[in-house]
Motif scaffolding. Sequence first.
Motif, PDB file in Angstrom:
ATOM      1  N   VAL A  60       0.854  -1.197   0.000  1.00 58.30           N
ATOM      2  CA  VAL A  60       0.000   0.000   0.000  1.00 58.30           C
ATOM      3  C   VAL A  60       0.880   1.235   0.000  1.00 58.30           C
ATOM      4  O   VAL A  60       1.813   1.347   0.808  1.00 58.30           O
ATOM      5  CB  VAL A  60      -0.916   0.029   1.248  1.00 58.30           C
ATOM      6  N   LYS A  61       0.622   2.156  -0.931  1.00 60.60           N
ATOM      7  CA  LYS A  61       1.263   3.481  -0.882  1.00 60.60           C
ATOM      8  C   LYS A  61       0.397   4.312   0.059  1.00 60.60           C
ATOM      9  O   LYS A  61      -0.751   4.617  -0.261  1.00 60.60           O
ATOM     10  CB  LYS A  61       1.345   4.102  -2.274  1.00 60.60           C
ATOM     11  N   VAL A  62       0.943   4.602   1.228  1.00 62.57           N
ATOM     12  CA  VAL A  62       0.151   5.244   2.278  1.00 62.57           C
ATOM     13  C   VAL A  62      -0.060   6.720   1.933  1.00 62.57           C
ATOM     14  O   VAL A  62       0.894   7.435   1.624  1.00 62.57           O
ATOM     15  CB  VAL A  62       0.864   5.114   3.645  1.00 62.57           C
ATOM     16  N   ASN A  63      -1.310   7.153   2.010  1.00 62.51           N
ATOM     17  CA  ASN A  63      -1.616   8.569   1.790  1.00 62.51           C
ATOM     18  C   ASN A  63      -1.830   9.278   3.121  1.00 62.51           C
ATOM     19  O   ASN A  63      -1.445  10.430   3.296  1.00 62.51           O
ATOM     20  CB  ASN A  63      -2.877   8.675   0.914  1.00 62.51           C
ATOM     21  N   HIS A  91       3.471   4.332   9.421  1.00 63.72           N
ATOM     22  CA  HIS A  91       4.159   5.626   9.493  1.00 63.72           C
ATOM     23  C   HIS A  91       5.316   5.642   8.489  1.00 63.72           C
ATOM     24  O   HIS A  91       6.474   5.916   8.830  1.00 63.72           O
ATOM     25  CB  HIS A  91       4.680   5.890  10.924  1.00 63.72           C
ATOM     26  N   ALA A  92       5.005   5.311   7.267  1.00 59.97           N
ATOM     27  CA  ALA A  92       5.990   5.254   6.185  1.00 59.97           C
ATOM     28  C   ALA A  92       5.243   5.418   4.865  1.00 59.97           C
ATOM     29  O   ALA A  92       4.006   5.328   4.827  1.00 59.97           O
ATOM     30  CB  ALA A  92       6.712   3.908   6.219  1.00 59.97           C
ATOM     31  N   GLU A  93       5.988   5.646   3.819  1.00 49.76           N
ATOM     32  CA  GLU A  93       5.321   5.856   2.527  1.00 49.76           C
ATOM     33  C   GLU A  93       4.700   4.579   1.967  1.00 49.76           C
ATOM     34  O   GLU A  93       3.722   4.630   1.231  1.00 49.76           O
ATOM     35  CB  GLU A  93       6.325   6.436   1.532  1.00 49.76           C
ATOM     36  N   TYR A  94       5.310   3.425   2.308  1.00 48.06           N
ATOM     37  CA  TYR A  94       4.790   2.143   1.817  1.00 48.06           C
ATOM     38  C   TYR A  94       4.705   1.150   2.972  1.00 48.06           C
ATOM     39  O   TYR A  94       5.592   1.127   3.839  1.00 48.06           O
ATOM     40  CB  TYR A  94       5.711   1.554   0.746  1.00 48.06           C
ATOM     41  N   TYR A 104      -1.004  16.595  10.690  1.00 49.09           N
ATOM     42  CA  TYR A 104       0.425  16.937  10.621  1.00 49.09           C
ATOM     43  C   TYR A 104       1.028  16.302   9.374  1.00 49.09           C
ATOM     44  O   TYR A 104       0.641  15.188   9.001  1.00 49.09           O
ATOM     45  CB  TYR A 104       1.193  16.349  11.808  1.00 49.09           C
ATOM     46  N   PRO A 105       2.021  16.963   8.756  1.00 48.92           N
ATOM     47  CA  PRO A 105       2.769  16.265   7.699  1.00 48.92           C
ATOM     48  C   PRO A 105       3.693  15.216   8.339  1.00 48.92           C
ATOM     49  O   PRO A 105       4.025  15.330   9.526  1.00 48.92           O
ATOM     50  CB  PRO A 105       3.588  17.381   7.042  1.00 48.92           C
ATOM     51  N   LEU A 106       4.095  14.217   7.556  1.00 49.77           N
ATOM     52  CA  LEU A 106       4.907  13.118   8.107  1.00 49.77           C
ATOM     53  C   LEU A 106       6.179  13.625   8.794  1.00 49.77           C
ATOM     54  O   LEU A 106       6.587  13.083   9.819  1.00 49.77           O
ATOM     55  CB  LEU A 106       5.269  12.127   6.989  1.00 49.77           C
ATOM     56  N   ASP A 107       6.780  14.686   8.250  1.00 44.52           N
ATOM     57  CA  ASP A 107       8.040  15.127   8.861  1.00 44.52           C
ATOM     58  C   ASP A 107       7.835  15.860  10.193  1.00 44.52           C
ATOM     59  O   ASP A 107       8.803  16.241  10.836  1.00 44.52           O
ATOM     60  CB  ASP A 107       8.914  15.927   7.878  1.00 44.52           C
ATOM     61  N   SER A 111      -0.423  13.286   7.316  1.00 48.35           N
ATOM     62  CA  SER A 111      -0.500  13.251   5.857  1.00 48.35           C
ATOM     63  C   SER A 111       0.855  12.774   5.316  1.00 48.35           C
ATOM     64  O   SER A 111       1.883  13.377   5.581  1.00 48.35           O
ATOM     65  CB  SER A 111      -0.806  14.661   5.347  1.00 48.35           C
ATOM     66  N   VAL A 112       0.818  11.665   4.589  1.00 47.44           N
ATOM     67  CA  VAL A 112       2.068  11.054   4.102  1.00 47.44           C
ATOM     68  C   VAL A 112       2.298  11.422   2.643  1.00 47.44           C
ATOM     69  O   VAL A 112       3.408  11.399   2.143  1.00 47.44           O
ATOM     70  CB  VAL A 112       2.015   9.511   4.281  1.00 47.44           C
ATOM     71  N   ALA A 113       1.232  11.818   1.968  1.00 42.75           N
ATOM     72  CA  ALA A 113       1.359  12.080   0.527  1.00 42.75           C
ATOM     73  C   ALA A 113       2.220  13.299   0.282  1.00 42.75           C
ATOM     74  O   ALA A 113       2.176  14.246   1.058  1.00 42.75           O
ATOM     75  CB  ALA A 113      -0.021  12.308  -0.064  1.00 42.75           C
TER      76      ALA A 113
END
Length: 304
Positions: free
Chosen positions: A16-19, A87-90, A278-281, A302-304
Motif C-alpha cells: 500500500v502506498k500510504v496517503n 508511518h511510512a510511505e509504503y 500533521y505532515p509526516l516530517d 498526511s504522508v502524501a
Amino acid sequence: MIELDTPTPKANEVLVKVNATTVNRTDCGVRAGKPFIVRFFSGLVRPKATILGNEFAGAVAEVGADVTSFGVGDRVFGYNEGAFGAHAEYMTIAEDGALATMPAHATFAEAAAATEGSHYALSFIRRAKIASGHDVLVYGATGAIGSAAVQLAKSTGANVTAVCATDHIDLVKGLGADRVIDYTTQDFTQDRQTYDVVLDAVGKSSFSRCKRLLKPSGIYLSSDLGPLSQNPILALVTPLRRGKKVMFPIPRHDQAMVRYFKQLIESGEFKPVIDRLYPLDEIVEAYRYVETGQKIGNVVISVA
Ligand SMILES: NC(=O)c1ccc[n+]([C@@H]2O[C@H](COP(=O)([O-])OP(=O)(O)OC[C@H]3O[C@@H](n4cnc5c(N)ncnc54)[C@H](OP(=O)(O)O)[C@@H]3O)[C@@H](O)[C@H]2O)c1
C-alpha cells in the motif's frame, strides 16, 4: 526521518502506498511500553515493530502473486495492529488482513482515522449488547474511542449521555449525544439517572465509583485496566453473581470490522472526528500532542 527500501509484498500480501495514517494511543502505548503488560506482545525491551502506525488509507501499489481480491490502484484503508508500518510511505498487509476498499466519498484522512478508537468502541458496544432504548453513559466522549462510542451507540438507537469538557459540548451533541454532562462543573458519578451501560472511554473512573450509576443489571466497561489493574479481574469475578457487572472485551480487528466501518461511514452513521493534521516530517510533534491525552478524536498524519 530515514530512507528504507520499499517493502516487497509476499505472495499473499498487497503493498500500500500510504496517503494518510494516524498517531493514536495504541502507537503511543507500544512506543512507550506502557502499561507494562503491552511489552509481552510488543517487545520486552523495545518495540519489535520498528515502524509504528496501525491505521492507514492509501492505494494498492503492487500485489503478491496469489492476491485475487485487490488490484493495483485500488484505494484502501484499514488497521494493521501487530505488524504496524503505516508511518511510512509504503507498507505491506495480508490480502485477508483488516483492510477494505475506501468508503465512497470519504477522504483519505477520514478513512485513516476510522478503525483504531472505533474498533475498541465497537467491541464494547457488541460485548455489552447495547441496543435500542438502552440508557448509556460515555465518559471521555471526546477521545478517539469516546467519539466513536457516542456515534455507534446512537446508531443502535440507545439514549446516550456524554461526559466532556465545556468547550466540547456542541461537538458531542453533533455526534448524537442526547444529554451532556460537563465534567468541569459536575461530577458525573453523582448523576441522578441510572444506566444500562457506563462506558469509561478515558480510563479515569472505576467500577466502585460508577456502581451507583448502574441499573440493577447494569454493565461497566473501561478502555483501561483501572488504577490497580483490577478491571480484567472484575470482569472474571462479577459475572459469577447476579447484579452489576464489569466487562473487559478483547477487541477483534479483521476484514469484517473494516467493512462494517466502511458501511457506517457510507450510511452517514459514523464520521471519524479529526482534531489535527500533521505532515509526516512533523510526526514527533504529533506524538507529543497525542501523549498529552488531550486530543479530540483523531490526529492524522498526511504522508502524501
Ligand atoms: N494500551 C493500549 O493499547 C490502548 C489503546 C487505545 C486506548 N487506550 C486507552 O483508552 C483511553 C482512551 O483512548 P483514546 O484514544 O480514545 O483517548 P484520546 O483520544 O487520547 O482522548 C482522551 C480524551 O479524553 C478527554 N479527557 C481527558 N481527561 C478527561 C476527564 N477527566 N474526563 C473526561 N474526559 C477527559 C480529553 O479531552 P478534554 O481533556 O478536553 O476533556 C480527550 O478528548 C486512554 O486512556 C488510553 O490509554 C489504550
